[in-house]
Design a protein around this motif. Structure first.
Motif, mmCIF file in Angstrom:
data_model
loop_
_atom_site.group_PDB
_atom_site.id
_atom_site.type_symbol
_atom_site.label_atom_id
_atom_site.label_comp_id
_atom_site.label_asym_id
_atom_site.label_seq_id
_atom_site.Cartn_x
_atom_site.Cartn_y
_atom_site.Cartn_z
ATOM 1 N N VAL A 46 -4.384 -13.474 10.803
ATOM 2 C CA VAL A 46 -4.168 -12.812 12.090
ATOM 3 C C VAL A 46 -4.286 -11.296 11.934
ATOM 4 C CG1 VAL A 46 -2.527 -12.451 13.977
ATOM 5 C CG2 VAL A 46 -2.748 -14.721 12.934
ATOM 6 N N ALA A 47 -3.839 -10.756 10.783
ATOM 7 C CA ALA A 47 -3.981 -9.316 10.540
ATOM 8 C C ALA A 47 -5.449 -8.911 10.518
ATOM 9 C CB ALA A 47 -3.300 -8.941 9.223
ATOM 10 N N ALA A 48 -6.290 -9.775 9.962
ATOM 11 C CA ALA A 48 -7.740 -9.478 9.943
ATOM 12 C C ALA A 48 -8.291 -9.409 11.362
ATOM 13 C CB ALA A 48 -8.473 -10.549 9.129
ATOM 14 N N GLU A 49 -7.836 -10.324 12.215
ATOM 15 C CA GLU A 49 -8.272 -10.304 13.613
ATOM 16 C C GLU A 49 -7.725 -9.069 14.329
ATOM 17 O OE1 GLU A 49 -10.271 -11.727 17.020
ATOM 18 O OE2 GLU A 49 -10.425 -12.271 14.906
ATOM 19 N N LEU A 50 -6.486 -8.724 14.053
ATOM 20 C CA LEU A 50 -5.876 -7.531 14.648
ATOM 21 C C LEU A 50 -6.682 -6.280 14.310
ATOM 22 C CD1 LEU A 50 -1.988 -7.761 14.143
ATOM 23 C CD2 LEU A 50 -3.176 -7.285 16.285
ATOM 24 N N TYR A 79 1.458 -6.417 8.184
ATOM 25 C CA TYR A 79 0.343 -6.316 7.244
ATOM 26 C C TYR A 79 -0.713 -5.326 7.732
ATOM 27 C CZ TYR A 79 1.621 -10.280 4.195
ATOM 28 O OH TYR A 79 2.226 -11.098 3.277
ATOM 29 N N ALA A 80 -1.002 -5.328 9.039
ATOM 30 C CA ALA A 80 -2.057 -4.482 9.584
ATOM 31 C C ALA A 80 -1.551 -3.097 9.979
ATOM 32 C CB ALA A 80 -2.697 -5.160 10.799
ATOM 33 N N GLN A 81 -0.250 -2.864 9.797
ATOM 34 C CA GLN A 81 0.409 -1.618 10.193
ATOM 35 C C GLN A 81 0.242 -1.358 11.690
ATOM 36 O OE1 GLN A 81 0.289 2.939 8.995
ATOM 37 N NE2 GLN A 81 0.247 1.674 7.147
ATOM 38 N N VAL A 82 0.261 -2.446 12.437
ATOM 39 C CA VAL A 82 0.289 -2.387 13.898
ATOM 40 C C VAL A 82 1.749 -2.548 14.316
ATOM 41 C CG1 VAL A 82 -0.375 -3.609 16.013
ATOM 42 C CG2 VAL A 82 -2.054 -3.245 14.182
ATOM 43 N N GLU A 134 -5.034 -20.024 17.479
ATOM 44 C CA GLU A 134 -6.467 -20.335 17.447
ATOM 45 C C GLU A 134 -7.235 -19.452 16.470
ATOM 46 O OE1 GLU A 134 -7.006 -21.967 22.037
ATOM 47 O OE2 GLU A 134 -7.708 -19.946 21.514
ATOM 48 N N VAL A 135 -6.556 -18.574 15.765
ATOM 49 C CA VAL A 135 -7.234 -17.679 14.821
ATOM 50 C C VAL A 135 -7.666 -18.472 13.591
ATOM 51 C CG1 VAL A 135 -6.963 -15.679 13.305
ATOM 52 C CG2 VAL A 135 -6.007 -15.625 15.619
ATOM 53 N N PRO A 136 -8.947 -18.417 13.223
ATOM 54 C CA PRO A 136 -9.405 -19.149 12.033
ATOM 55 C C PRO A 136 -8.904 -18.477 10.754
ATOM 56 C CG PRO A 136 -11.185 -17.815 12.916
ATOM 57 C CD PRO A 136 -10.049 -17.697 13.892
ATOM 58 N N GLY A 137 -9.006 -19.195 9.657
ATOM 59 C CA GLY A 137 -8.582 -18.642 8.375
ATOM 60 C C GLY A 137 -9.395 -17.423 7.984
ATOM 61 N N GLY A 138 -8.778 -16.523 7.262
ATOM 62 C CA GLY A 138 -9.458 -15.311 6.814
ATOM 63 C C GLY A 138 -8.562 -14.555 5.855
ATOM 64 N N ASP A 139 -9.105 -13.538 5.237
ATOM 65 C CA ASP A 139 -8.318 -12.773 4.269
ATOM 66 C C ASP A 139 -8.202 -11.330 4.741
ATOM 67 O OD1 ASP A 139 -6.780 -12.306 2.116
ATOM 68 O OD2 ASP A 139 -8.357 -12.510 0.611
ATOM 69 N N PHE A 140 -7.171 -10.653 4.234
ATOM 70 C CA PHE A 140 -6.919 -9.275 4.642
ATOM 71 C C PHE A 140 -6.043 -8.620 3.587
ATOM 72 C CE2 PHE A 140 -4.450 -6.019 6.883
ATOM 73 C CZ PHE A 140 -5.455 -5.303 7.516
ATOM 74 N N ALA A 141 -6.401 -7.406 3.206
ATOM 75 C CA ALA A 141 -5.569 -6.636 2.267
ATOM 76 C C ALA A 141 -4.580 -5.812 3.078
ATOM 77 C CB ALA A 141 -6.448 -5.724 1.415
ATOM 78 N N PRO A 142 -3.264 -6.061 2.939
ATOM 79 C CA PRO A 142 -2.278 -5.326 3.731
ATOM 80 C C PRO A 142 -2.452 -3.817 3.632
ATOM 81 C CG PRO A 142 -1.225 -7.149 2.592
ATOM 82 C CD PRO A 142 -2.630 -7.075 2.061
ATOM 83 N N VAL A 143 -2.289 -3.145 4.756
ATOM 84 C CA VAL A 143 -2.388 -1.687 4.791
ATOM 85 C C VAL A 143 -1.132 -1.100 4.153
ATOM 86 C CG1 VAL A 143 -2.591 0.345 6.272
ATOM 87 C CG2 VAL A 143 -3.765 -1.784 6.894
ATOM 88 N N PRO A 144 -1.266 -0.249 3.142
ATOM 89 C CA PRO A 144 -0.078 0.318 2.493
ATOM 90 C C PRO A 144 0.772 1.102 3.491
ATOM 91 C CG PRO A 144 -2.061 0.760 1.212
ATOM 92 C CD PRO A 144 -2.513 0.238 2.532
ATOM 93 N N CYS A 145 2.098 1.044 3.312
ATOM 94 C CA CYS A 145 3.004 1.789 4.179
ATOM 95 C C CYS A 145 4.138 2.363 3.341
ATOM 96 C CB CYS A 145 3.548 0.901 5.292
ATOM 97 S SG CYS A 145 4.475 -0.524 4.709
ATOM 98 N N THR A 146 4.889 3.260 3.934
ATOM 99 C CA THR A 146 6.022 3.895 3.266
ATOM 100 C C THR A 146 7.294 3.572 4.027
ATOM 101 O OG1 THR A 146 5.931 5.939 4.558
ATOM 102 C CG2 THR A 146 4.487 5.795 2.624
ATOM 103 N N ALA A 147 8.415 4.075 3.517
ATOM 104 C CA ALA A 147 9.698 3.860 4.185
ATOM 105 C C ALA A 147 9.703 4.450 5.586
ATOM 106 C CB ALA A 147 10.826 4.468 3.353
ATOM 107 N N GLU A 148 8.939 5.527 5.792
ATOM 108 C CA GLU A 148 8.932 6.210 7.093
ATOM 109 C C GLU A 148 7.988 5.558 8.102
ATOM 110 O OE1 GLU A 148 8.649 7.908 4.128
ATOM 111 O OE2 GLU A 148 10.813 8.322 4.209
#
Length: 539
Positions: A46-50, A79-82, A134-148
């Protein structure tokens, strides 16, 4: 620092087949479940679709029934930092006014939902709609984030004003989840049962995120299943040998009322943390619940009163695992003067636990901002890493100015225990004496069986000789045609005068659902006062 997406990825690697969540249907049977690895995989899809439709920092509106799809969508946003914005799902295909206010405030770029609800996303014309199921399978590298980094917006329920978006960072989440883990004594064996809605902080942070943080399994019910059959909650605790479960004070009252019609086979001896929070805690509720379910293995020391608010992520104080609740008999006269003084035969007030490690809680005079002495009632103010970043689009919000969060709640510290007595904005002052509306409402509701539980509002308005007390009470539907309304109003007046030594200037007996409520069921006293002054009630 380690953040929640890191923890899910680690659990997916180290405990791939470990069960993260089990979701029960309306009949109490297992409907679906998901492992840590399964949750990670679906969230990355879902993050990949986002990522194809929005940028990091954009907002995503989460419109879901109580389901595992919500949890997938929430972690996809992390994961997508949304920025996830959970909202109350529509009732009978109608979007609530509070939700419309939230949409206008947060301006979402995406609506995440399920296929059966996708059409309802049309209320957000500019947003792309994604049906998570309905989102098909897929891969996504999580967007790095910080404490803030902003994790999500937790909109307040709007009991005293319009909903405001509390900005919860990844650092806030981690700080408060650790506070909860330590306070509740959680580890990987601590099964959690929950039914609170996911769009509320208790349901999301307490029942969904805390088990994952601790590596435990969560058994999740729908709010509707609990409302229809309160004892199904206790049956689930018994069946899954839950360590932790809880809810607002009314939930414990509902179980006691249901028990009068018969109790199924239960063994509640595994229940070590029965947290009670999110609304005023009643000492008689704690006592009745322990008396009713003690024969079924419930230990009264498992009762865990606590206090928190969205602006502090979730928890602020808690009673201590295995300690049980504390109560005080408070001198009524001193209480009206703003002091908590023990006196035999006084009004019994339940404590909300002790201040937890990693925070600073102070009681401050709201007018002078000076610290209150031991036992003096003032505004509760909180500082710590769990205090959030403020309100969305409201950088100058008074609550977040200064070194401590201004909670707007009134309370006192006595012998290390925090006693919460009311809301600053709701405080009724008549002839120099303080009255807490929830106490008057409780007295009014207990005055006659024709009055609807939870259907009362007390507030003050200007009168000819100063402030005038007004009580609006809803009559149960089954009593609407038989109630002697003048006599019933007189009964309420007499009960309030006897218990609180104040005369009600006006008592209105209203039809059911005349009083405006928040999405969590709290009476909006400010809205009741406004309606009284402007258009009146259907009485």
């Amino acid at each position: 620092m380690t953040v929640l997406p890191d923890i899910l990825r680690r659990r997916a690697t180290e405990q791939p087949e470990g069960t993260a969540y089990i979701f029960l249907g309306e009949d109490g049977e297992e409907k679906t479940s998901i492992t840590f690895a399964g949750l990670d995989a679906r969230a990355r899809s879902v993050a990949a679709e986002l990522s194809r439709h929005c940028e990091p920092g954009d907002r995503a509106l989460l419109i879901f029934p109580q389901s595992l799809d919500f949890i997938v969508a929430y972690f996809a946003c992390l994961y997508a930092q949304v920025v996830a914005v959970p909202v109350n799902p529509p009732r009978r295909t109608r979007i609530q006014d509070a939700t419309r206010s939230i949409i206008a405030d947060c301006e979402p770029a995406v609506v995440l939902t399920v296929s059966g609800m996708a059409a309802l996303g049309s209320t957000v014309e500019s947003a792309h709609r994604i049906a998570v199921d309905e989102v098909p399978g897929g891969d996504f590298a999580p967007v790095p984030c910080t404490a803030e980094t902003l994790a999500f917006l937790q909109y307040t329920s709007g009991s005293t004003a319009e909903p405001k978006g509390v900005m919860v960072s990844h650092g806030n989440l981690m700080a408060n989840e650790e506070m909860i883990r330590r306070a509740f004594g959680h580890d990987e064996r601590s099964t959690v049962v929950g039914w609170a809605p996911f769009f509320h902080d208790q349901g999301l942070i307490g029942n969904v995120l805390q088990p994952l943080y601790a590596g435990a399994t969560a058994i999740l019910m729908t709010p509707a299943a609990f409302i229809r059959r309160p004892l199904s909650w206790l049956t689930t605790i018994s069946r899954y040998r839950a360590h932790t479960s809880g809810g607002p004070n009314f939930a414990f009252d509902a179980c006691v009322a249901a028990a009068a019609r018969g109790v199924p086979e239960l063994d509640l001896s595994s229940w070590r943390v029965a947290f009670n929070g999110a609304e005023p805690i009643r000492a008689e509720t704690l006592r009745r619940f322990a008396d009713t379910f003690g024969p079924y293995g419930f230990d009264e020391k498992a009762m865990y009163p606590c206090y928190g608010l969205a602006e502090a992520t979730l928890i602020v104080s808690g009673s201590g695992k295995g300690r049980g609740p504390r109560t005080i008999e408070a001198d009524v006269t001193e209480l009206r003067r703003g002091r908590l003084v023990e006196a035999a035969g006084g009004r019994t007030i339940a404590g909300s636990g002790v201040v937890l490690p990693g925070e600073d809680v102070r009681i401050v005079d709201p007018a002078t901002h000076e610290p209150c002495a031991e036992g003096e009632i003032g505004e509760i103010r909180v500082a710590g890493d769990h205090v959030t970043q403020g309100y969305w689009k409201r950088p100058e919000a008074a609550e977040f100015t200064g070194s401590h969060l201004r909670t707007g709640d009134l309370g006192a510290l006595l012998d290390g225990e925090l006693y919460v007595v009311g809301r600053l904005k709701d405080l009724i002052i008549i002839r120099g004496r303080n009255f807490y509306p929830q106490d008057i409402e409780h007295t009014a509701q207990q005055a006659h069986p024709a009055l609807r539980p939870g259907g009362c509002a007390a507030f003050s308005v200007p009168g000819a000789a100063g402030e005038k007390l007004v009580v609006v009470a809803e009559i149960r539907r089954e009593y609407r045609h038989e109630a002697d309304t003048p006599a019933l109003a007189g009964t309420i007046r007499a009960a309030v005068l006897r218990e609180h030594e104040v005369s009600a200037g006006d008592v209105l007996l209203a039809r059911v659902n005349q009083l405006s409520r928040t999405s969590s069921g709290k009476i909006r006293r400010a809205a009741a006062r406004k309606r009284y002054l402007e258009s009146g009630f259907d009485v």
